[in-house]
Design an enzyme around this catalytic site. Structure first.
Site, PDB file in Angstrom:
ATOM      1  N   ILE A  19       0.907  -1.151   0.000  1.00 40.49           N
ATOM      2  CA  ILE A  19       0.000   0.000   0.000  1.00 40.49           C
ATOM      3  C   ILE A  19       0.949   1.205   0.000  1.00 40.49           C
ATOM      4  O   ILE A  19       1.932   1.213   0.748  1.00 40.49           O
ATOM      5  CB  ILE A  19      -0.944  -0.023   1.233  1.00 40.49           C
ATOM      6  N   SER A  20       0.716   2.197  -0.871  1.00 40.63           N
ATOM      7  CA  SER A  20       1.653   3.323  -0.995  1.00 40.63           C
ATOM      8  C   SER A  20       1.704   4.161   0.286  1.00 40.63           C
ATOM      9  O   SER A  20       0.767   4.155   1.078  1.00 40.63           O
ATOM     10  CB  SER A  20       1.233   4.232  -2.147  1.00 40.63           C
TER      11      SER A  20
END
Ligand code: SAH
Length: 218
Positions: free
Chosen positions: A66-67
């Site tokens: 997940i960024s």
């Protein structure tokens, strides 16, 4: 296991994250408000509950992440989203970025090439209750010709070059934001499909994304 409760503690941590993003230069109030509302810990295993609001990337399985919240905020701000726009996202991953976009009032079409991540989003009950997102399993290099053209396109994996088929799926005046490069870091770019037919390319900061890969993974 995914957490399903949004406690006061989480809300406090989110507020701190928003303050941090603001002091790091994110100025779009619509983006900051969306990040302040969305329970990021819901997108991660409960093992990450206490650290879900730290400004870092986390594993979501299949070697993907997940960024960072800063990266999500930065890309979303560059897109300059307006309500009711049609937005294509390449790289659904945890679906956090897709929810950020949907919270801004747009119709999101999001593609993921890893079947397991695509399937896991189908099992994510809270996500199913979020309106405005359509999920696709496929290769983002191809885009979604059936649903094109799009006002905005966002690529959340490192693209080796600006994908021509995606440029062709932008409306006149449409904008694509993507990290470009094959090294450890990539340059954030904003490509505008100008009304006169020219492509304008603006270059921004360096980021570090997982690679955008061709084909599907079953
Ligand atoms: N937007 C995501 C970030 C996920 S990381 C989030 O908010 O969590 C990037 C994702 O892009 C990974 O899940 C990876 O599998 C996916 N990806 C890489 N190449 C792709 C391609 N060609 N088409 C679709 N998805 C791709």
């Amino acid at each position: 296991m995914r957490p399903t409760e949004d406690k006061h503690r989480h809300q406090g941590l989110r507020k701190k994250l928003v303050d941090q993003l603001r002091s790091n230069g994110i100025s779009s109030e619509q983006v900051l408000t969306a990040i302040g509302h969305i329970p990021r810990h819901f997108f991660l295993d409960s093992a990450f509950d206490d650290i879900a609001y730290e400004n870092r990337a986390f594993p979501i399985g299949e070697g993907q992440t997940i960024s960072h919240p800063y990266t999500v905020a930065y890309q979303t701000q560059l897109l300059a989203i307006k309500r009711f726009e049609k937005v294509l996202e390449v790289g659904t991953g945890s679906a956090y970025q897709a929810v950020v976009l949907a919270t801004l009032g747009v119709q999101v079409y999001t593609i993921e090439r890893q079947r397991k991540l695509f399937e896991s989003n189908k099992q994510f009950r809270w996500l199913q209750s979020q309106p405005g997102i359509k999920f696709f399993y496929g290769d983002g290099f191809e885009g979604l010709p059936t649903f094109a053209p799009f006002d905005k396109i966002l690529i959340t994996a490192a693209a080796p070059h600006i994908p021509p088929k995606l440029v062709a799926q932008l409306k006149p005046g449409g904008v694509m934001v993507l990290p470009v490069g094959e090294g450890e870091t990539q340059q954030m770019c904003r490509v505008t499909n100008e009304e006169n037919g020219n492509l304008r390319i603006e270059r921004f900061e360096q980021f570090s994304f997982v690679p955008m890969l061709t084909g599907k993974e079953s």
